[in-house]
Scaffold this active site. Structure first.
Site, PDB file in Angstrom:
ATOM      1  CD  GLU A  60     -12.694-123.060  22.400  1.00 34.77           C
ATOM      2  OE1 GLU A  60     -13.132-123.284  23.541  1.00 34.77           O
ATOM      3  OE2 GLU A  60     -11.841-123.755  21.861  1.00 34.77           O
TER       4      GLU A  60
ATOM      5  N   GLY B 127     -22.332-129.829  26.737  1.00 36.48           N
ATOM      6  CA  GLY B 127     -21.533-128.964  25.888  1.00 36.48           C
ATOM      7  C   GLY B 127     -21.378-127.614  26.542  1.00 36.48           C
TER       8      GLY B 127
END
Length: 398
Positions: free
Chosen positions: A378, A135
């Site tokens: 994000e 991630g």
């Protein structure tokens, strides 16, 4: 004088765009947002509207059919739409992050081929970074692409990809040299359509995985993508025509993504605040509106101050982006503070509304569900603070 004229024209253009967005929100979005959200239905008709409004080409240069908006104007659009239904902004922002990779780093041939199709919304897509075991640490991805003649052959899987199912094209981060040291030097970016962009014929080797069920953010599909011996031409697929540049392309795309998330968070916070101010004036206890109780006033004052501060941080980051400056610190600050503010304001709004805040008849419960994603999307807020600190030190050496 010329600068003043240009500034006045830019302001008039911005007002016209924002007015068009406002009318669309009032006429088309507001009447259906609650139902589509609760029923987890993809907003197909609203996507068509967004194509007509030019939102899929908002940040794409006019020479390729886009609107060429500044990040400042774009962030205002995102904030306003997010006040009504935040999910919609993800549909065109995820797409634009992909498009900007091509616009900033692509070859001229790639720009001429892909960008007009992206700007019109004919082809919509996403940025394919996250994997089951990668991630925030993008260098840990396992998806690979090997060169075979004029093509790259891709194998791997991505997850938590916005627009994965409804989208048509993916800017895919892969490893073209899995043994490279440091790891980021072996990473490349490929543009990977699911179907041939001219004939529409499905391309074998890529398929959708699960549609992922989520707490909120339900107007946009989040899903898995699986690549098995998928072939894409190197000429159209390898962004920039050079291997080993993918990591920098991905992190560069995240800058506008973080400004977007911050703008979304401001929208959530502003809606939570406006709903709370309105409700506090009509809800009465002890014989008077709760807005006259000090406990509620303290909440409203804090919410208003944080929301405005978050809005100014977004403006600061967008202005720096428009000047072509490095904005990882500014975008990180805006994203971190605005997202925490969204969570704070949504939580306080629910407390102010009491039981009605917990009801699906009011928008508060949706804001409450959507806000936490802003702290994660994000790049986590923990990572944002590290980025801010590192840049702060680098820009201010002892």
């Amino acid at each position: 004088m010329n600068a003043q004229v240009a500034s006045a024209e830019a302001e008039a253009e911005e007002r016209a765009i924002l007015d068009a967005i406002e009318k669309w929100i009032e006429k088309k979005v507001a009447p259906v947002a609650m139902k589509l959200e609760h029923d987890d239905i993809y907003p197909t008709e609203l996507v068509e509207d967004m194509k007509e409004l030019g939102l899929f080409g908002a940040l794409i240069d006019p020479e390729y059919g886009g609107l060429g908006l500044s990040a400042t104007t774009y962030s205002k659009i995102v904030t306003r739409i997010s006040e009504e239904w935040m999910s919609l902004t993800g549909i065109f922002n995820s797409h634009l992050m992909m498009a900007l990779v091509v616009q900033k780093f692509g070859t001229q041939a790639q720009k001429e081929f892909w960008l007009p199709r992206f700007a019109s919304g004919e082809l919509r897509g996403c940025l394919g970074l996250t994997e089951p075991d990668a991630g925030t640490d993008l260098q840990a991805i396992r998806s690979v692409a090997r060169r075979e003649g004029d093509n790259y052959i891709v194998n791997g899987a991505k997850t938590w990809i916005s627009n994965a199912i409804e989208g048509h094209v993916v800017a895919l981060l892969v490893k073209t040299d899995p043994d490279a040291k440091p790891r980021y030097k072996g990473m490349s970016m490929l543009i990977t359509p699911k179907a041939h962009p001219e004939t529409g014929e499905p391309i074998p080797g890529v398929r959708n995985g699960r549609k992922l069920e989520k707490l909120g953010y339900k107007g946009i599909d989040s899903g898995e993508l699986i690549y098995e011996d998928y072939a894409i031409s190197a000429e159209l697929g390898l962004v920039g025509g050079e291997e080993g540049k993918g990591f920098l392309m991905a992190t560069g795309g995240l800058e506008i993504g973080r400004i977007n998330v911050a703008a979304r968070a401001v929208g959530i916070a502003k809606r939570a605040l406006s709903e709370s101010v309105r409700y506090a004036q009509v809800r009465k206890t002890m014989g008077k509106p709760i807005a006259e109780h000090q406990a509620i006033q303290l909440k409203l004052g804090e919410m208003a101050s944080k929301t405005r501060a978050a809005e100014l941080l977004v403006q600061d980051a967008a202005a720096a982006y428009d000047k072509g400056q490095r904005v990882d610190m500014e975008a990180g600050m805006a994203k971190y503070f605005a997202s925490e503010t969204a969570v704070y304001c949504a939580t306080e709004a629910m407390r102010i509304h009491g039981g009605y805040g917990y009801s699906k008849e009011y928008p508060i419960e949706r804001l409450y569900r959507d806000a936490p994603l802003m702290c994660i999307g994000e790049g986590t807020n923990e990572m944002q603070r590290i980025i801010i600190a590192k840049q702060l030190v680098a820009r201010n050496p002892a």
